[in-house]
Structures are given as structure tokens and as C-alpha cells.
Enzyme design. Structure first.
Site, mmCIF file in Angstrom:
data_model
loop_
_atom_site.group_PDB
_atom_site.id
_atom_site.type_symbol
_atom_site.label_atom_id
_atom_site.label_comp_id
_atom_site.label_asym_id
_atom_site.label_seq_id
_atom_site.Cartn_x
_atom_site.Cartn_y
_atom_site.Cartn_z
ATOM 1 N N TYR A 126 -10.032 29.789 -9.665
ATOM 2 C CA TYR A 126 -9.457 29.114 -8.506
ATOM 3 C C TYR A 126 -8.601 27.954 -8.984
ATOM 4 C CZ TYR A 126 -9.234 26.588 -4.018
ATOM 5 O OH TYR A 126 -8.804 25.950 -2.875
ATOM 6 N N ASP B 215 -6.576 24.720 -16.368
ATOM 7 C CA ASP B 215 -6.944 24.009 -15.150
ATOM 8 C C ASP B 215 -8.332 23.408 -15.375
ATOM 9 O OD1 ASP B 215 -7.769 23.112 -12.709
ATOM 10 O OD2 ASP B 215 -7.096 24.867 -11.587
ATOM 11 N N LYS C 78 -11.118 16.004 -9.393
ATOM 12 C CA LYS C 78 -12.559 15.782 -9.266
ATOM 13 C C LYS C 78 -13.023 14.526 -10.018
ATOM 14 C CE LYS C 78 -13.256 20.325 -7.513
ATOM 15 N NZ LYS C 78 -12.926 21.676 -7.768
HETATM 16 C C1 LIG Z 1 -11.568 22.224 -7.096
HETATM 17 C C2 LIG Z 1 -10.582 22.915 -7.935
HETATM 18 C C3 LIG Z 1 -9.222 22.960 -7.605
HETATM 19 C C4 LIG Z 1 -8.690 22.450 -6.303
HETATM 20 O O1 LIG Z 1 -8.837 21.085 -6.179
HETATM 21 P P1 LIG Z 1 -8.704 20.431 -4.704
HETATM 22 O O2 LIG Z 1 -8.800 18.975 -4.990
HETATM 23 O O3 LIG Z 1 -9.846 20.989 -3.922
HETATM 24 O O4 LIG Z 1 -7.402 20.853 -4.159
HETATM 25 C C5 LIG Z 1 -8.348 23.523 -8.509
HETATM 26 N N1 LIG Z 1 -8.783 24.023 -9.667
HETATM 27 C C6 LIG Z 1 -10.078 24.025 -10.017
HETATM 28 C C7 LIG Z 1 -10.487 24.587 -11.320
HETATM 29 C C8 LIG Z 1 -11.023 23.481 -9.154
HETATM 30 O O5 LIG Z 1 -12.316 23.525 -9.491
#
Ligand SMILES: *Cc1c(COP(=O)(O)O)cnc(C)c1O
Length: 447
Positions: free
Chosen positions: A155, A250, A278
Site C-alpha cells: 500500500y 516506501d 507515520k
Molecule cells: C500508511 C501508509 C501510507 C499512507 O499514508 P497516509 O498518511 O495514510 O496517507 C503509504 N505507504 C505506507 C507503506 C503506509 O503504511
């Protein structure tokens, strides 16, 4: 994922939450600001939270829970960590947003550049979604190429070109995974299974001359927790070098979580582009993308790749992120040893409880991220999205419901990682394991 029929909660301990949810539903889709929070995947009514302190959250009915959601990752020091809260309070007194440069941005940017091997220059944004969207635009701008490769089940937020699911089996070309996303956007996204280097090589051989970037979560954290196979990340690095393609890690979830320098530090593989979010925002809306200097200088105003934000580099987020990173780096990064020890105790206890209950699980863990997959049979393993989605979501739903009723808050979906914080102490872990013994039994009872 199909919705699961609601199981009646064991008591009326959720009366106020039910009323709050009914009220919320009238004015917000599903009564929530992000879909997973509506509990549809576990067939329950969502709990409405009023406060968090340390390892615990309290709901509107006054029930307390040991929390492993931890805001889906940011809260590595637990709720209302005093270091972060006091930095925030101080910053708020001086104004909450300027739309002008502040030193607070440079301070946090310097800390990120020092910590994360793949980041020489960094740009702040407001969410992980925005970071991934921008990093992909940058990879395309810098390479002059159109296509990207991503792994099924990884994701990277909800930007159009990344809302892609597998099309027909014979092709790597994705199809939109949500209405409202044009096929003309997703046709530039190639999909490969996680942990499969042969599939990446094949995609690069077929489309290599027009691939801008290979995007991956170095530890997949949005299909449960799926660590990279031995040599997988280095294999991606080598393939990207061979074909002249940018490697994008990511690390929105893994950055500052599995190691202060992220998964790239832990596994010793340095990408060209990095997304952070995060933990880096200390629980405030904040994220970042960064990379090698030559690439990042193509971002406006140094370069032509346009990307902007009214609230980007927000002073409250910068203060929270800086306080967070300072705490994580204190005493020679001592918190990471503490997190490892706590999570290892939790892991061992969960394995024991599942075995006692006769509930087959495949438990994965990297540092303070873990996931017990409810596999069909002892010995089944999970290494990619197909494996993850073949697990028993019905058993997870039963496990989740019992844990909730016993005062342990898990993510209301099977394919989310559990997050351990420094606030999870011995008592929190033993309360969790006592609940887990009942919950594994409830799960195992589902044929
Ligand atoms: C949570 C997450 C996102 C998206 O971040 P948001 O702040 O919710 O838009 C993208 N990449 C990874 C790996 C994530 O865990």
C-alpha cells in the site's frame, strides 16, 4: 474482502459507542474518516475513543484497552508521550501555521538526512499518500519515463496510479481497484507479487525502456506484516541498477520503526527515493519524501517538478516529529532494544497461546511490527499477498471480537500489522496474553 455477519458483543458495554456511531453515520460515510475504522471486516460496531495514555486507549463508555493499533504506526512512544505533548504545547503557543520558512523544518530535515541512508535532501508533505504520489511524479520527471512497478498488496496510499489490483492472470498490467480511477492512469502501473524477483526481472525485460521506478514497502506492512525474503531487497537494487530504474522504498510505516534508519538501514540496501510518514510526524499529519541530491534537486523551485502544500512543514508537526526523533535517538537508540525485547516477549506468548488453543498461526515479526496470520493448517506460510488473503479472516474476526471484549484493541482487519510501543510494559503484555488465550480458543472454535 467480504463483510462478516455481526457477532453480538458479550455485554452492553458498548452502548455509548453505538449511539456515537449512529450519530456519526448521518454526517460521514460509514461514520468514519478512513474506511477500516468502520469495523466492516470484523462484523462489529466501531468503538469511539475519547483518550489515550501510554499503551492504552479509553472509549466513550469508559472501557480501557491495551492498544496495538497505535494510530496505525506513528505512536512508537505510546499515546500522549510527554516529550511529544510538551513540545507540541510549546510550539502551539507560537502560532500554528505561517506559510513561510521556519527553522523547525530545517532541524527535522537535518535529523532525517542524518538518519536515513537514502535521503540526502527531503521535502515535507502532509500524508503518506502525498509522499508516494510526489515521489512517483519525481521519478517520472527525473527519468522521462511513464511506467512504474508495484507489488500486489503493498500500500502506498490512495493516489490514483497506485489504486491498482491485478488484472487477468497472464499480464502484469493492473486494473483500477476503485471506481473513479481511469484505466488510462493505471495502465502505467505494472504489478508483481511481493518477494518475487523473477517477476520483477520479467516486467523490466518486457517494459524496461519505459519504467521510471520500482516502488516497494521494504517490509510489507499493509498485508499483515510480511518481511522481505533473504536477498529480495538487494535483488531489487541490482535489477534497478541493471535496467536504469529508480528504486523507491516506501518507508512510511517502517521508517524510524524497525530501526532509526528504517528498513534500508536494517537490511543494508539503499534506495534512490524514500517515502516517510507515520513516526516521523510524531502523531501529527506529516510525511516526507527524499532521496539522492541529484534527483531531489529536480523538485520545484530548484527544478521543474511541481509539488506544493499550504500546511507542508507545519510547525506543530515539525515540533512533534523532532521531539519524537530526539527521544528515539536518546541513549544511543536504547528504545530499539527495549522495543525488540517487548515484542519478542509478546511474540513468544502469542505462539504459546495459539498452540495451547490448537489454533494454527504463522507469526511474522520485524522489531516492533508483528502479525499472527490465521493460516489453514500448521506449517502454512505467508510470503506475499496471495498467501495473506488465503488466510482465515473468519477466525481473525472471532479473535478480534474476543480481544476487544477482553480489553485489547487490535486493528479491525486481518491484514494490518500490530504495533508495539515503548509504553507497552510487562503488565500490558500479560493482560494481552491472558486475553489472547481466550481469543485463540474462540478463533479455533470456528471450523
Ligand atoms: C500508511 C501508509 C501510507 C499512507 O499514508 P497516509 O498518511 O495514510 O496517507 C503509504 N505507504 C505506507 C507503506 C503506509 O503504511
Amino acid at each position: 474482502m467480504s463483510d462478516i455477519a455481526p457477532s453480538a458483543p458479550s455485554t452492553d458495554r458498548y452502548t455509548k459507542s453505538a449511539a456515537a456511531h449512529a450519530r456519526a453515520r448521518k454526517v460521514m460515510p460509514g461514520g468514519v474518516s478512513s474506511p477500516v475504522r468502520a469495523y466492516k471486516a470484523v462484523g462489529r460496531e466501531p468503538v469511539t475513543v475519547v483518550s489515550g495514555q501510554g499503551a492504552c486507549v479509553t472509549d466513550i463508555d469508559g472501557n480501557e484497552y491495551v492498544d496495538y493499533v497505535c494510530s496505525y504506526g506513528p505512536l512508537i512512544l505510546g499515546h500522549a508521550a510527554p516529550e511529544v505533548s510538551s513540545a507540541l504545547a510549546k510550539a502551539a503557543q507560537k502560532g500554528t501555521s505561517f506559510g513561510m520558512p521556519t527553522e523547525a523544518e530545517t532541524v527535522l530535515a537535518e535529523k532525517i538526512v542524518d538518519a536515513v541512508p537514502g535521503v540526502e535532501v527531503v521535502r515535507f508533505v502532509n500524508s503518506g499518500t502525498e509522499a508516494a504520489m510526489s515521489a512517483i511524479r519525481l521519478a517520472r520527471a527525473a527519468s522521462g519515463k511513464n511506467n512504474i512497478i508495484k507489488c500486489t498488496g503493498c500500500y502506498h496510499g490512495h493516489t490514483d496510479s497506485l489504486l491498482v489490483s491485478a488484472g487477468s492472470a497472464a499480464t502484469t498490467l493492473g486494473v483500477p481497484s476503485s471506481p473513479g480511477v481511469p484505466q488510462s492512469v493505471t495502465e502505467h502501473t505494472l504489478l508483481v507479487p511481493f518477494n518475487d524477483l523473477d517477476a520483477v526481472r520479467a516486467a523490466m525485460q518486457e517494459h524496461g525502456s519505459d519504467i521510471a521506478a520500482m516502488a516497494v514497502e521494504p517490509i510489507a506492512g499493509n498485508m499483515g506484516c510480511v518481511p522481505p525474503a533473504e536477498g529480495y531487497l538487494q535483488g531489487l537494487r541490482d535489477l534497478c541498477d541493471e535496467f536504469g530504474i529508480y528504486l523507491l522504498f516506501d518507508e512510511v510505516m517502517t521508517g524510524f520503526r524497525v530501526d532509526y534508519g528504517g528498513a534500508q538501514k536494517l537490511y543494508g540496501v539503499t534506495p534512490d527515493l524514500v517515502c516517510l510518514g507515520k513516526v516521523v510526524g510524531g502523531g501529527l499529519p506529516c510525511a516526507a519524501y527524499g532521496g539522492k541530491e541529484e534527483v531531489m534537486r529536480q523538485v520545484a523551485p530548484d527544478g521543474a517538478m511541481y509539488q506544493a502544500g499550504t500546511l507542508s512543514g507545519n510547525p506543530l508537526a515539525m515540533a512533534a516529529g523532532t521531539a519524537m526523533l530526539d527521544s528515539l535517538a536518546a541513549d544511543d537508540f536504547a528504545v530499539y532494544a527495549q522495543l525488540e525485547a517487548t515484542a519478542a516477549t509478546l511474540e513468544a506468548g502469542l505462539r504459546e497461546a495459539a498452540a495451547e488453543a490448537g489454533c494454527p498461526i504463522y507469526l511474522t515479526r520485524v522489531g516492533s511490527m508483528l502479525c499472527p496470520f490465521f493460516v489453514d493448517a500448521e506449517g502454512d506460510e505467508v510470503h506475499n499477498y496471495a498467501d495473506a488473503t488465503a488466510t482465515r479472516t473468519d477466525r481473525y474476526a472471532a479473535f478480534f471480537g474476543t480481544m476487544l471484549d477482553e480489553g485489547v484493541m487490535l486493528a479491525p482487519a486481518a491484514f494490518e500489522a500490530w504495533f508495539v510501543s515503548t509504553a507497552h510494559d510487562e503488565q500490558a503484555i500479560s493482560q494481552t496474553l491472558a486475553a489472547a488465550r481466550k481469543a485463540f480458543a474462540a478463533a479455533a472454535a470456528i471450523a
